[in-house]
Design an enzyme around this catalytic site. Structure first.
Site, PDB file in Angstrom:
ATOM      1  N   GLY A  13       0.816  -1.204   0.000  1.00 13.56           N
ATOM      2  CA  GLY A  13       0.000   0.000   0.000  1.00 13.56           C
ATOM      3  C   GLY A  13       0.848   1.251   0.000  1.00 13.56           C
ATOM      4  CB  ALA A  14       4.347   1.631  -0.760  1.00 14.16           C
ATOM      5  CG  ASP A  63      -5.622  -8.613  -5.358  1.00 17.38           C
ATOM      6  OD1 ASP A  63      -5.702  -8.188  -4.177  1.00 17.38           O
ATOM      7  OD2 ASP A  63      -6.575  -9.124  -5.957  1.00 17.38           O
ATOM      8  CB  VAL A  64      -1.850  -7.482  -0.560  1.00 16.57           C
ATOM      9  CG1 VAL A  64      -0.557  -6.832  -1.008  1.00 16.57           C
ATOM     10  CG2 VAL A  64      -2.932  -6.432  -0.299  1.00 16.57           C
ATOM     11  CB  SER A 142      -6.755   1.659  12.925  1.00 14.43           C
ATOM     12  OG  SER A 142      -7.555   2.816  13.092  1.00 14.43           O
ATOM     13  CE1 TYR A 154      -9.122   0.665   8.037  1.00 13.55           C
ATOM     14  CE2 TYR A 154      -9.514   1.820  10.116  1.00 13.55           C
ATOM     15  CZ  TYR A 154      -8.697   1.547   9.025  1.00 13.55           C
ATOM     16  OH  TYR A 154      -7.465   2.156   8.929  1.00 13.55           O
ATOM     17  CB  ALA A 157      -9.962  -5.480   9.412  1.00 11.57           C
TER      18      ALA A 157
END
Length: 252
Positions: A13-14, A63-64, A142, A154, A157
């Site tokens: 996601g860089a 596609d991770v 998060s 979210y 996860a």
């Protein structure tokens, strides 16, 4: 500083936000960085910016969420750079909605991209780390892991990331692999700007309200998260494992 000289880092996601800032920080300290995003075109700008500053980076499309694709891309990264020393699981998406209105497809998408991707990438990377008896894995959780209205998917996860981190620290520790996570609060990124739009606000107003609830009186920057990730990925944190570090300006 050159804490990552002769080290190879993979950052998922860089293409933007925290992932891009982390890729830059690791490269600035000497790492060769595999810049991973959904497509190589998306990742290329970050890789080019690193190279323009004299760093070493290469863009990869991946596609991770796809286990077989991850295995193939990580094998290519290891072939290109020789091995993998550091993995930063940063890839993530949001599909916010109140729980009673949340489509199953949005639940599945967020769990897959934010949590299952960390499983996929870590399983691919740990093979090289175990063999060389050295590795650093840092995953993005998060503050939402503690619960956040409109983010059941979210939050679940990101809480899962913390459980995965604690467990992998136990299993991979005997191979000299440190596994940690960071849990950012409000960071000014494209993702939080999208959240602002979802609730009918502007990014600026959304940030102002978040800053008012934060003891430090402001929101965070991607570079500040990257600094914490760099610490956990370095030998300065050689006796730190299984931890989740909250980066939220003192908010409770």
């Amino acid at each position: 500083m050159s804490r990552f000289r002769n080290k190879v880092a993979v950052v998922t996601g860089a293409a933007q936000g925290i992932g891009a800032a982390t890729a830059h920080r690791l490269a600035e300290e000497g790492a060769a960085v595999a810049v991973v995003d959904l497509t190589a075109d998306r990742a290329q700008a970050t890789a080019d910016a690193i190279a323009a500053k004299g760093g070493t980076a290469r863009a990869y499309g991946c596609d991770v969420a796809d286990h077989e694709v991850v295995e193939a891309v990580f094998a290519q990264i290891a072939a290109d750079f020789g091995t993998i020393h550091i993995l930063v699981n940063n890839a993530g998406i949001t599909r916010d909605n109140l729980f009673f209105k949340m489509p199953r497809s949005d639940w599945d998408a967020v769990l897959t991209v934010n949590l299952t991707s960390a499983f996929n990438c870590t399983q691919a990377a740990q093979k090289y780390m175990v063999k060389q008896k050295y590795g650093k894995i840092v995953s993005l959780s998060s503050r939402s892991a503690l619960g956040n209205r409109g983010q059941a998917n979210y939050a679940a996860a990101k809480a899962g990331i913390q459980g995965l981190t604690a467990t992998l620290a136990l299993e991979l520790g005997p191979f000299n692999i440190n596994v940690n996570a960071v849990a950012p609060g409000y960071i000014a990124t494209a993702m939080t700007a999208a959240t602002a739009e979802r609730v009918g606000s502007t990014a600026e107003e959304h940030q102002r309200l978040a800053a008012e609830r934060t003891p430090l009186g402001r929101v965070g920057r991607p570079e500040e998260v990257a600094s914490a990730v760099a610490f956990l990925a370095s030998d300065d944190a050689s006796y730190v494992s299984g931890q989740t570090l909250y980066i939220n300006g003192g908010a409770r």
